[in-house]
Every structure is written in structure tokens, then in C-alpha cells.
Design a protein around this motif. Structure first.
Motif, short mmCIF file in Angstrom:
data_model
loop_
_atom_site.label_atom_id
_atom_site.label_comp_id
_atom_site.label_asym_id
_atom_site.label_seq_id
_atom_site.Cartn_x
_atom_site.Cartn_y
_atom_site.Cartn_z
N PRO A 84 0.83 -1.22 0.00
CA PRO A 84 0.00 0.00 0.00
C PRO A 84 0.86 1.26 0.00
N LEU A 85 0.34 2.29 -0.65
CA LEU A 85 0.98 3.60 -0.66
C LEU A 85 0.11 4.57 0.11
N SER A 86 0.73 5.44 0.87
CA SER A 86 -0.02 6.48 1.57
C SER A 86 -0.53 7.49 0.55
N PRO A 87 -1.52 8.31 0.91
CA PRO A 87 -1.99 9.35 -0.03
C PRO A 87 -0.85 10.24 -0.53
N GLU A 88 0.09 10.56 0.35
CA GLU A 88 1.22 11.40 -0.07
C GLU A 88 2.09 10.67 -1.09
N GLN A 89 2.32 9.38 -0.85
CA GLN A 89 3.13 8.60 -1.79
C GLN A 89 2.40 8.44 -3.13
N GLN A 90 1.09 8.28 -3.06
CA GLN A 90 0.32 8.18 -4.30
C GLN A 90 0.46 9.45 -5.12
N GLN A 91 0.34 10.61 -4.46
CA GLN A 91 0.44 11.87 -5.19
C GLN A 91 1.84 12.07 -5.76
N GLY A 123 -0.47 0.02 -5.44
CA GLY A 123 -0.35 0.78 -4.21
C GLY A 123 -1.64 1.41 -3.75
N ARG A 170 -7.03 -1.30 -1.65
CA ARG A 170 -7.49 -1.27 -0.27
C ARG A 170 -8.18 -2.60 0.03
#
Length: 276
Positions: A7-14, A79, A82
Motif C-alpha cells: 500500500p501507498l499512503s496518499p502522499e506517496q500516491q500523489q 499501491g 485497499r
């Protein structure tokens, strides 16, 4: 496909979206473009990607997406998984010099495939990115299941009977020329399951004794002879209305392959048709 997604955090996704956007922008020569647009579609191991650069002249031009771009998009898709909810199957990323990078993701809506993946592709999708039952859209459930064996594979009517002189009758709604091209593309793209080197006679033009292809294709739900496409192309005879409705429901996108079980069902349907 069995490795659990990271999984990627929202910050990592952006951050990854921005990285992909910069990669897209680098595909166009500086100062010569208005927008770069990438469409990415995936189900299991099946991946499709289209990249279009729109120049200052407003003309869109397709370019080949580089492998590293596909890898980054795959990483982003994994990533964003969910647990129980799945991940997106389609994404559109756009870049322009003014607004920067934009991204839209489709979690539950079916992408418009160039070639619809076979059932195993959707089965792989659900194994790699498991979803709770309530989060599996009906279209995805249906795609993963493939044709129901108890229903068999359907075969179309070539025409609607014969008149008193033995000539074929056509009593079905016409199709517009533009849709006829879409239907032909579908009919010609589905996998061939039975073929002959010879051709058969044309029922609408008896003088053509060696014209109609003696092959059969299937999309896993319907199986049809080459005559269906031939008569549409040569004489404007619309396919069986129920087959037309089926192709419309599939957005005129034929599968690139079908399962062995579906092929067996299609061959059984053809055999039953030709022996009755």
C-alpha cells in the motif's frame, strides 16, 4: 500475481502521480504541446495503455508508451489497493503546461477495452486484489465467471426463412452504416474455433458459388459462422437482432481469447446446429 500489494499512503500516491506526469511531459518536445493524455486499463495480467500528445496545432498524435511508464502505473495501481475494496481498473492522467498533472481513477466502472480480457484475466484480478462480495460490481462478477455452462453458447439465425421461390428472407431491423462497421469489427475479431480452406455458396447471390467463408468464431457467449459478417458486408444483412444487442452490450469490443471450456461449448453448439 499472488504477492500482496504494497500500500501507498496518499502522499506517496500523489508523489507517484506527479512522477508519472513528469514522465508524460518529457515525451513531448518542449514548447510544442498543449496536453499529454494517458489512458491505462488493466485486469490481472492484461494491460492496455494509450498515450496521446496534442500539439499546439490542436492535433492529437498517438505515441508508444515507454515500458517504465507502464511499470509506474502498475505500481500506482497496486499501491492504491485497499483490502476488501479492490483497486482501480482504469485511469486517465493528463498533463498540460498550465494546470499541471490531473488524474481520474475508475474503481467500479468497466473500462472501454480495446480487446476485452478473457475470464481468466478478471479471475486473476480478483485473486491479486481481493474484494468483498458487496464490492464486486455485477459486470466484474459476470466477466470473471465467463459463460454459464448450463446456458450453453448461442448461435444466430443467418436470415429469417425462405420465400416461396427458395430465396432468403430478411425481417429484422436495419443497422446504420457506422454501426455496421463496429459490428463487423467485432464479428471479425473474435477467436476462430473452426475453419475450412474452402468457401460456400452465397444464398443471396447464387451465382457466387465459392464466396462465403466456412469458419466459426465465438466470444464465449455466442458462436457464429463467417456467413454473418459476410452477408452484412456484402449485402447489408443485419446479424440476428439478439446477437446485435449482445455486441452493443459489450461496447463492440470482442475478447482476444476465450477459455477452453467456452470453446468446447461453442463447438457443441455448432455441432448441434449443423446436425438438426
Amino acid at each position: 500475481m499472488t504477492t500482496p500489494p504494497v500500500p501507498l499512503s496518499p502522499e506517496q500516491q500523489q508523489q507517484l502521480v506527479n512522477r508519472i506526469g513528469h514522465g508524460l511531459a518529457s515525451l513531448a518536445p518542449p514548447g510544442t504541446w498543449r496536453q499529454v493524455r494517458a489512458e491505462y486499463r488493466a485486469a490481472g495480467r492484461h494491460i492496455e495503455a494509450d498515450v496521446v500528445v496534442t500539439g499546439q496545432d490542436g492535433v492529437p498524435r498517438a505515441i508508444q508508451p515507454p515500458p517504465e511508464l507502464l511499470q509506474l502505473l502498475g505500481t500506482l495501481r497496486a499501491g492504491m489497493y485497499r483490502p476488501g475494496a479492490g483497486t482501480w481498473l482504469g485511469a486517465v492522467l493528463t498533463v498540460d503546461p498550465v494546470r499541471g498533472v490531473g488524474a481520474d481513477f475508475e474503481l467500479d466502472r468497466e473500462p472501454q477495452w480495446r480487446r476485452t480480457p478473457p475470464p481468466i484475466g478478471f479471475q486473476d484480478e480478483l485473486r491479486a486484489f481481493p474484494r468483498d462480495g458487496r464490492n464486486v460490481p455485477e459486470w466484474l462478477r459476470r466477466r470473471a465467471a465467463g459463460p454459464a455452462e448450463e446456458e450453453g453458447v448461442r448461435t444466430p439465425r443467418i436470415h429469417d426463412g425462405l420465400d416461396a421461390g427458395g430465396r432468403p428472407l430478411v425481417r429484422r431491423p436495419p443497422v446504420a452504416p457506422a454501426e455496421a462497421e463496429q459490428l463487423l469489427a467485432y464479428l471479425d475479431a473474435a477467436p476462430v474455433i473452426l475453419a475450412s480452406r474452402s468457401n460456400g455458396p452465397d444464398a443471396f447471390a447464387p451465382e457466387r458459388t465459392d464466396a462465403v467463408p466456412l469458419n466459426f468464431r465465438t466470444d464465449g457467449v455466442w458462436a457464429w459462422p463467417g456467413a454473418v459478417a459476410y452477408y452484412l458486408r456484402e449485402h447489408g444483412v443485419p446479424p440476428d437482432p439478439e446477437l446485435v444487442a449482445h455486441i452493443r452490450a459489450r461496447r463492440y469490443t470482442a475478447p482476444g481469447e476465450v477459455t477452453e471450456a467456452a470453446t468446447d461449448l461453442a463447438l457443441a453448439a455448432i455441432t448441434a446446429q449443423t446436425t438438426t
